[in-house]
Scaffold this motif. Structure first.
Motif, mmCIF file in Angstrom:
data_model
loop_
_atom_site.group_PDB
_atom_site.id
_atom_site.type_symbol
_atom_site.label_atom_id
_atom_site.label_comp_id
_atom_site.label_asym_id
_atom_site.label_seq_id
_atom_site.Cartn_x
_atom_site.Cartn_y
_atom_site.Cartn_z
ATOM 1 N N ALA A 57 -34.880 75.844 33.219
ATOM 2 C CA ALA A 57 -35.232 76.709 34.359
ATOM 3 C C ALA A 57 -33.966 77.155 35.089
ATOM 4 O O ALA A 57 -32.957 76.431 35.113
ATOM 5 C CB ALA A 57 -36.152 75.950 35.303
ATOM 6 N N ASP A 58 -34.027 78.339 35.675
ATOM 7 C CA ASP A 58 -32.942 78.876 36.520
ATOM 8 C C ASP A 58 -31.616 78.999 35.774
ATOM 9 O O ASP A 58 -30.551 78.744 36.346
ATOM 10 C CB ASP A 58 -32.728 77.973 37.763
ATOM 11 N N SER A 59 -31.665 79.340 34.486
ATOM 12 C CA SER A 59 -30.407 79.437 33.725
ATOM 13 C C SER A 59 -30.320 80.778 32.992
ATOM 14 O O SER A 59 -31.297 81.532 32.909
ATOM 15 C CB SER A 59 -30.301 78.291 32.713
ATOM 16 N N ILE A 79 -39.229 81.420 25.627
ATOM 17 C CA ILE A 79 -38.730 80.612 26.753
ATOM 18 C C ILE A 79 -39.915 80.106 27.575
ATOM 19 O O ILE A 79 -40.826 80.869 27.890
ATOM 20 C CB ILE A 79 -37.758 81.453 27.629
ATOM 21 N N GLN A 80 -39.872 78.811 27.901
ATOM 22 C CA GLN A 80 -40.997 78.174 28.600
ATOM 23 C C GLN A 80 -40.754 78.041 30.099
ATOM 24 O O GLN A 80 -41.685 77.913 30.875
ATOM 25 C CB GLN A 80 -41.226 76.758 28.031
ATOM 26 N N ASN A 81 -39.486 77.987 30.498
ATOM 27 C CA ASN A 81 -39.170 77.653 31.879
ATOM 28 C C ASN A 81 -38.984 78.885 32.757
ATOM 29 O O ASN A 81 -38.736 79.992 32.251
ATOM 30 C CB ASN A 81 -37.939 76.747 31.923
ATOM 31 N N ALA A 128 -25.155 78.812 31.695
ATOM 32 C CA ALA A 128 -25.884 79.122 30.458
ATOM 33 C C ALA A 128 -26.528 77.874 29.872
ATOM 34 O O ALA A 128 -25.918 76.799 29.855
ATOM 35 C CB ALA A 128 -24.934 79.732 29.436
ATOM 36 N N SER A 129 -27.773 78.025 29.416
ATOM 37 C CA SER A 129 -28.382 76.916 28.664
ATOM 38 C C SER A 129 -28.431 77.234 27.175
ATOM 39 O O SER A 129 -28.576 76.331 26.349
ATOM 40 C CB SER A 129 -29.778 76.576 29.206
ATOM 41 N N MET A 130 -28.266 78.522 26.805
ATOM 42 C CA MET A 130 -28.278 78.885 25.385
ATOM 43 C C MET A 130 -27.405 80.121 25.155
ATOM 44 O O MET A 130 -27.454 81.076 25.936
ATOM 45 C CB MET A 130 -29.715 79.161 24.930
ATOM 46 N N GLY A 155 -18.879 77.995 29.583
ATOM 47 C CA GLY A 155 -19.969 78.618 30.346
ATOM 48 C C GLY A 155 -21.321 77.948 30.173
ATOM 49 O O GLY A 155 -22.272 78.241 30.913
ATOM 50 N N LEU A 156 -21.411 77.050 29.172
ATOM 51 C CA LEU A 156 -22.690 76.359 28.941
ATOM 52 C C LEU A 156 -22.813 75.164 29.880
ATOM 53 O O LEU A 156 -21.821 74.465 30.158
ATOM 54 C CB LEU A 156 -22.772 75.858 27.493
ATOM 55 N N ASN A 157 -24.016 74.913 30.330
ATOM 56 C CA ASN A 157 -24.273 73.705 31.101
ATOM 57 C C ASN A 157 -24.299 72.507 30.141
ATOM 58 O O ASN A 157 -24.550 72.672 28.946
ATOM 59 C CB ASN A 157 -25.621 73.819 31.823
ATOM 60 N N PRO A 158 -24.059 71.281 30.651
ATOM 61 C CA PRO A 158 -24.131 70.110 29.775
ATOM 62 C C PRO A 158 -25.494 70.066 29.068
ATOM 63 O O PRO A 158 -26.529 70.306 29.686
ATOM 64 C CB PRO A 158 -23.972 68.923 30.738
#
Ligand SMILES: C[S@@+](CC[C@H](N)C(=O)[O-])C[C@H]1O[C@@H](n2cnc3c(N)ncnc32)[C@H](O)[C@@H]1O
Ligand SMILES: O=C(O)C(=O)C[C@]1(C(=O)O)C=C[C@@H](O)C=C1
Length: 244
Positions: A57-59, A79-81, A128-130, A155-158
């Motif tokens: 979510a929020d990404s 995308i689900q979130n 970023a998540s993906m 730029g990607l989140n953990p």
């Protein structure tokens, strides 16, 4: 509607120009990529499945070298979130113009798509998540690849994921030759003539630079990814999942 057929290399050309993503290619691109890349529909479908699992979510999600937005649509539909956004980047004006039309015609429009007409090397990814490089890195100058992948990882989140699909090369010459011949058989079975195969091969030489899977793996690790593995391979086309 049936897709326009790729006949760009069907007639003998006096001179085969270097491949470029111009209007001619844009017009036949869905047919060209499906008939040229073994497993392309499976990979695009799996990008959707991975979006379902990894996009938080929020990404933001990034489709780097988006062409006509096949991976953008795959992510958007799965995308689900809540409160996500897709950023689709391509430096071909003709591709981006058509991609905008494709996304505008998509009835599932709850996830916004922002287009950037520009070089993926110049995009600052954030939150970023993906991220997806679906057959794009192979067109980037080899010397620019490490910095690009480091920038994506930054730029990607953990826990965020990069999907990297590429035409790959093999160290063992007989195996390289076998994969090349089987790839050409795949193209022949999809209706391409020997002339089309030969002229396309000449046009992508020095434009599409494949590297070995071990080079990709090592570079992704050096860029900061903690888990790097191949999840799909058919002949000399492979897709890697790299998790931060
Ligand atoms: C094989 S296509 C990608 C296919 C697409 N990702 C898909 O899944 O259908 C490669 C794309 O990368 C784009 N491209 C090549 N170099 C680029 C760069 N430096 N910056 C942005 N886009 C680039 C090309 O214009 C082309 O549209
Ligand atoms: O290797 C080939 O012969 C290809 O045509 C591959 C490939 C690709 O991998 O992107 C090259 C250019 C076009 O974008 C479509 C397919």
């Amino acid at each position: 509607m049936t897709e326009p057929k790729d006949t760009l290399y069907a007639n003998p050309l006096a001179q085969v120009d270097s491949f470029s993503f111009d209007q001619q290619v844009v017009d036949v691109f869905p047919d060209m990529i499906k008939r040229s890349v073994p497993g392309y529909p499976t990979i695009v479908n799996m990008i959707g499945s991975l979006a379902e699992r990894y996009v938080s979510a929020d990404s933001n999600c990034y489709d780097l070298g988006c062409s006509l937005g096949a991976a953008t649509l795959a992510m958007r539909h799965r995308i689900q979130n809540a409160n996500c956004r897709i950023v689709a980047v391509d430096n071909s004006p003709a591709m981006i113009a058509r991609a905008r039309q494709v996304i505008a015609a998509d009835s599932l429009d709850d996830i916004p798509v922002a287009f950037i007409e520009g070089r993926i090397q110049d995009v600052a990814l954030e939150n970023a998540s993906m991220a997806v490089l679906n057959f794009t890195l192979q067109f980037i100058d080899v010397t620019e690849r490490p910095a690009l992948l480091s920038n994506i990882c930054r730029g990607l989140n953990p826990g965020g994921v990069l999907i990297l699909s590429e035409k790959v090369a093999f160290q063992d010459p007989p195996h390289q030759e076998l994969m090349t011949q089987l790839h050409h058989n795949f193209k022949r079975a999809n209706g391409y003539s020997d002339l089309e195969i030969a002229q396309k091969r000449a046009s992508i030489e020095n434009v599409l630079i494949p590297e070995s899977l071990s080079v990709h793996r090592e570079r992704l690790r050096a860029a900061g990814f903690s888990s790097v593995d191949v999840w799909f391979q058919c002949l000399n086309f492979a897709s890697i999942i790299a998790i931060k």
